[in-house]
Design a protein around this motif. Structure first.
Motif, PDB file in Angstrom:
ATOM      1  N   ARG A   6      43.764  -5.151  15.940  1.00  0.00           N
ATOM      2  CA  ARG A   6      44.644  -5.776  14.432  1.00  0.00           C
ATOM      3  C   ARG A   6      43.662  -5.051  14.101  1.00  0.00           C
ATOM      4  N   PRO A   7      44.524  -4.020  13.095  1.00  0.00           N
ATOM      5  CA  PRO A   7      43.228  -3.048  12.233  1.00  0.00           C
ATOM      6  C   PRO A   7      43.247  -3.120  11.087  1.00  0.00           C
ATOM      7  N   PRO A   8      42.284  -3.289  10.389  1.00  0.00           N
ATOM      8  CA  PRO A   8      41.425  -4.748   9.241  1.00  0.00           C
ATOM      9  C   PRO A   8      42.981  -4.146   7.914  1.00  0.00           C
ATOM     10  N   LYS A   9      42.504  -4.601   7.083  1.00  0.00           N
ATOM     11  CA  LYS A   9      43.412  -4.338   5.436  1.00  0.00           C
ATOM     12  C   LYS A   9      42.501  -3.846   4.865  1.00  0.00           C
ATOM     13  N   ALA A  10      40.953  -4.068   4.960  1.00  0.00           N
ATOM     14  CA  ALA A  10      39.939  -3.937   3.904  1.00  0.00           C
ATOM     15  C   ALA A  10      39.709  -2.089   3.952  1.00  0.00           C
ATOM     16  N   PRO A  11      39.568  -0.864   3.877  1.00  0.00           N
ATOM     17  CA  PRO A  11      38.903   0.376   4.004  1.00  0.00           C
ATOM     18  C   PRO A  11      37.499   0.607   4.824  1.00  0.00           C
ATOM     19  N   VAL A  12      38.087   0.882   5.866  1.00  0.00           N
ATOM     20  CA  VAL A  12      36.157   1.280   6.999  1.00  0.00           C
ATOM     21  C   VAL A  12      34.886   2.182   6.567  1.00  0.00           C
ATOM     22  N   PHE A  13      34.300   2.391   6.652  1.00  0.00           N
ATOM     23  CA  PHE A  13      33.509   3.592   6.709  1.00  0.00           C
ATOM     24  C   PHE A  13      32.172   3.495   8.236  1.00  0.00           C
ATOM     25  N   LEU A  14      33.237   3.911   8.858  1.00  0.00           N
ATOM     26  CA  LEU A  14      33.097   4.385  10.292  1.00  0.00           C
ATOM     27  C   LEU A  14      32.110   5.436  10.727  1.00  0.00           C
ATOM     28  N   PHE A  15      30.881   5.098  11.528  1.00  0.00           N
ATOM     29  CA  PHE A  15      29.710   6.186  12.042  1.00  0.00           C
ATOM     30  C   PHE A  15      29.046   6.165  13.159  1.00  0.00           C
ATOM     31  N   HIS A  16      28.790   7.263  13.374  1.00  0.00           N
ATOM     32  CA  HIS A  16      28.205   7.518  14.474  1.00  0.00           C
ATOM     33  C   HIS A  16      27.105   8.199  14.550  1.00  0.00           C
ATOM     34  N   GLY A  17      26.320   8.554  15.822  1.00  0.00           N
ATOM     35  CA  GLY A  17      24.816   9.406  15.908  1.00  0.00           C
ATOM     36  C   GLY A  17      25.507  10.733  17.203  1.00  0.00           C
ATOM     37  N   SER A  18      25.482  11.547  16.308  1.00  0.00           N
ATOM     38  CA  SER A  18      27.167  13.101  17.669  1.00  0.00           C
ATOM     39  C   SER A  18      25.401  12.713  18.883  1.00  0.00           C
ATOM     40  N   LEU A  19      24.393  12.027  18.763  1.00  0.00           N
ATOM     41  CA  LEU A  19      23.977  12.364  19.920  1.00  0.00           C
ATOM     42  C   LEU A  19      23.757  11.045  20.530  1.00  0.00           C
ATOM     43  N   ASP A  20      23.719  10.373  20.804  1.00  0.00           N
ATOM     44  CA  ASP A  20      23.629   8.810  21.269  1.00  0.00           C
ATOM     45  C   ASP A  20      24.305   8.486  22.612  1.00  0.00           C
ATOM     46  N   GLU A  21      22.407   8.085  23.271  1.00  0.00           N
ATOM     47  CA  GLU A  21      22.460   7.880  24.251  1.00  0.00           C
ATOM     48  C   GLU A  21      22.821   6.452  25.227  1.00  0.00           C
ATOM     49  N   ILE A  22      23.173   6.037  23.701  1.00  0.00           N
ATOM     50  CA  ILE A  22      23.349   3.827  24.139  1.00  0.00           C
ATOM     51  C   ILE A  22      25.043   3.917  24.259  1.00  0.00           C
ATOM     52  N   ILE A  23      25.457   4.234  23.001  1.00  0.00           N
ATOM     53  CA  ILE A  23      27.243   3.692  22.724  1.00  0.00           C
ATOM     54  C   ILE A  23      27.856   5.151  22.691  1.00  0.00           C
ATOM     55  N   PRO A  24      28.659   5.285  23.621  1.00  0.00           N
ATOM     56  CA  PRO A  24      29.396   6.764  23.571  1.00  0.00           C
ATOM     57  C   PRO A  24      29.977   6.683  22.865  1.00  0.00           C
ATOM     58  N   LEU A  25      29.832   8.516  22.016  1.00  0.00           N
ATOM     59  CA  LEU A  25      30.456   9.591  20.280  1.00  0.00           C
ATOM     60  C   LEU A  25      31.742   8.606  21.028  1.00  0.00           C
ATOM     61  N   SER A  26      32.165   9.262  21.999  1.00  0.00           N
ATOM     62  CA  SER A  26      33.728   9.769  22.386  1.00  0.00           C
ATOM     63  C   SER A  26      34.314   8.184  21.904  1.00  0.00           C
ATOM     64  N   GLN A  27      34.006   7.078  21.974  1.00  0.00           N
ATOM     65  CA  GLN A  27      35.646   6.066  21.999  1.00  0.00           C
ATOM     66  C   GLN A  27      35.316   5.762  20.473  1.00  0.00           C
ATOM     67  N   ALA A  28      34.108   5.713  19.863  1.00  0.00           N
ATOM     68  CA  ALA A  28      34.216   5.658  18.706  1.00  0.00           C
ATOM     69  C   ALA A  28      34.965   6.870  17.603  1.00  0.00           C
ATOM     70  N   GLN A  29      35.072   7.837  18.202  1.00  0.00           N
ATOM     71  CA  GLN A  29      36.191   8.654  17.692  1.00  0.00           C
ATOM     72  C   GLN A  29      37.504   8.161  18.408  1.00  0.00           C
ATOM     73  N   ALA A  30      37.714   7.281  19.498  1.00  0.00           N
ATOM     74  CA  ALA A  30      39.326   6.943  19.175  1.00  0.00           C
ATOM     75  C   ALA A  30      39.104   5.745  18.646  1.00  0.00           C
ATOM     76  N   LEU A  31      38.648   4.426  18.458  1.00  0.00           N
ATOM     77  CA  LEU A  31      39.237   4.245  17.295  1.00  0.00           C
ATOM     78  C   LEU A  31      38.995   4.658  16.121  1.00  0.00           C
TER      79      LEU A  31
END
Length: 389
Positions: A316-341
Motif C-alpha cells: 500500500r504505497p504511501p502518498k506522502a514523501p518518505v525519508f527511508l534510511f538504514h545503516g550499511s553495517l546493520d547487524e539486526i535488520i538487514p539492509l537488503s530488505q530495506a533496499q527492496a522496500l
C-alpha cells in the motif's frame, strides 16, 4: 509527488465541519498510578482516536506533557485502548496554520507492561531527536503501541496494529482540549527500528484509515520491512532475542498461530517466564537458534507464512514523501530488505529520499537524527521532496 497547495485548506474545512453540531464533553482525567493503564470495561463507545481519559505529566524543559488513554484498533480491527503521551512546546506557534504534529513510533522497548515508552527510562530517543522537534515548535505524540502498559501482550512488530496506534495518537492529540492542538494541521510520522516499521505502516495505512490527516512526510529508519527476511537473518545471530520477541508479538496478535504448540520444554519455559521482558533482556539470547526452542519451526508453516506476508511493507504505497534510511553495517535488520522496500516504493511513484549511514543498528540512530529533523522541517515548510529513486 507534488503536494496540492489547497489540501491544507480543504482539510481544515473538513475538520471544522466535523466538529459542528452537538458539543462533545471534555474527556475525564484518569486515575493515578498504574490504574491509568487499565481501560474501563466495556470500552466506552467512540471513534478511533477518541480520548478515553488523560492526566497531565510533570512539566519538562520547554514543553507541557500529557498522558493519554485513547481508542485505536488491533491488527484484526478490534477496538482497543492504547496509552501514549503528547508533548507540546510552551512557546506559542507562530507559523501559518495549526501547529504541526509528529507522531513518533518508538523503537524497541520490550513486550512487558513495565517497558511501555511512557514508563520506560531512560528514553533514549528523546535527547536524539524528540527534543529537537519540540525546539522547532512541533507537538510530538508518542504511542505506547498495543499491549504495552495496557492489558494483553504487546503485538511487537505487527504492522497493522502499530500503524493504527501511531495514526490514532495524532487524532487523540487534537481531541484533548488541554493540549490546545487543532485538527487539520500538517502531520508527519517518524521512527527507527521497530519505530521505522510503525512509521512506515502509518504512512501506508493513513490514506484509507485516516484520509482527513494532512500527512506531509514520513521518516522511517532501520525498518523491518520484510519480517521473513529479518527472521532468517536473526536466527543464529547476535540479535536472536529480537526474533523471540517477534514470535511472541505475532502470536499475541493472531491467536490461531498457536506458538506454544511448536515449543519444546526450553521454549515453553521461555514462553511462560519472558512475557514481561524489556529490551535489556534481548542480548541474553544472542546467537541462539529457532531449533533451540522448538520441536518444529513455526515460520515454515502455511499459517505463519500467511501472517508474515500480511505484515510485509510495500503493498500500500504511501502518498506522502518518505525519508527511508538504514545503516550499511546493520547487524539486526538487514539492509537488503530495506533496499527492496525502496525499490517497491520508487516503482509505485512515491517520492523516496534514500540514505545510508556507515554504522551498525544503534549508531545509525544517532547518526541520522539531525537529518530526520531537517527532512521533516522541509516538509512542514512546504518544500518539495527531492527523490533519489
Amino acid at each position: 509527488m507534488r503536494r496540492n497547495r489547497f489540501r491544507p485548506l480543504l482539510l481544515a474545512v473538513v475538520a471544522l465541519v466535523s466538529t459542528m453540531g452537538a458539543a462533545v464533553p471534555d474527556p475525564p482525567q484518569g486515575p493515578a498510578g498504574d490504574a491509568f493503564y487499565t481501560p474501563p470495561s466495556p470500552l466506552p463507545d467512540g471513534a478511533d482516536g477518541d480520548v478515553v481519559w488523560w492526566r497531565p505529566l510533570p512539566d519538562q524543559s520547554g514543553a507541557r506533557g500529557y498522558l493519554l488513554l485513547y481508542r485505536s484498533r488491533s491488527a484484526t480491527d478490534t477496538p482497543i485502548a492504547v496509552s501514549g503521551r503528547v508533548l507540546v512546546p510552551t512557546t506559542p506557534w507562530t507559523g501559518a496554520g495549526p501547529r504541526p504534529i509528529v507522531s513518533v513510533a518508538s523503537g524497541t522497548r520490550g513486550i512487558g507492561d513495565r517497558c511501555a515508552p511512557s514508563k520506560f527510562q531512560p528514553d533514549y530517543e528523546k535527547p536524539l531527536f524528540i527534543d529537537a522537534m519540540l525546539r522547532r515548535g512541533w507537538a510530538v505524540a508518542i504511542t505506547d503501541y498495543e499491549g504495552l502498559g495496557t492489558p494483553g501482550l504487546h503485538t511487537y512488530v505487527v504492522g497493522r496494529s502499530e500503524g493504527h496506534t501511531v495514526i490514532d495518537a495524532v487524532r487523540a492529540a487534537t481531541r484533548l482540549p488541554a493540549a490546545g492542538l487543532a485538527a487539520g494541521g500538517p502531520v508527519a510520522f517518524s521512527g527507527y527500528s521497530q519505530g521505522g516499521g510503525g512509521a512506515a505502516w502509518a504512512g501506508e495505512l493513513a490514506p484509507s484509515y485516516a484520509p482527513e490527516l494532512d500527512v506531509v512526510g514520513i521518516a522511517a529508519g532501520g525498518t523491518p520491512a520484510d519480517l521473513e527476511v529479518v527472521a532468517k537473518s536473526l536466527d543464529g545471530g547476535i540479535g536472536f532475542g529480537f526474533l523471540l520477541l517477534s514470535a511472541l508479538g505475532l502470536d499475541a496478535a493472531y491467536p490461531e498461530l498457536d506458538l506454544p504448540a511448536y515449543l519444546n520444554e526450553r521454549g515453553q519455559t521461555l514462553y511462560e517466564t519472558q512475557q514481561d521482558a524489556c529490551v535489556d533482556a534481548v542480548f541474553g539470547y544472542a546467537f541462539g537458534h529457532i531449533a533451540d526452542y522448538t520441536t518444529a519451526n513455526p515460520l515454515t508453516t502455511a499459517k505463519w507464512q500467511a501472517r508474515l506476508a500480511e505484515n510485509e511493507l510495500g503493498a500500500r504505497p504511501p502518498k506522502a514523501p518518505v525519508f527511508l534510511f538504514h545503516g550499511s553495517l546493520d547487524e539486526i535488520i538487514p539492509l537488503s530488505q530495506a533496499q527492496a522496500l525502496r525499490r517497491t516504493y520508487c516503482a509505485a511513484g512515491v517520492d523516496v529520499t534514500w540514505g545510508t549511514y556507515v554504522g551498525e543498528h544503534v549508531t545509525t540512530l544517532a547518526f541520522s537524527a539531525g537529518d530526520v529533523v531537517n527532512y521533516l522541517g522541509d516538509r512542514f515548510a512546504g518544500k518539495p521532496a527531492r527523490s533519489n529513486c
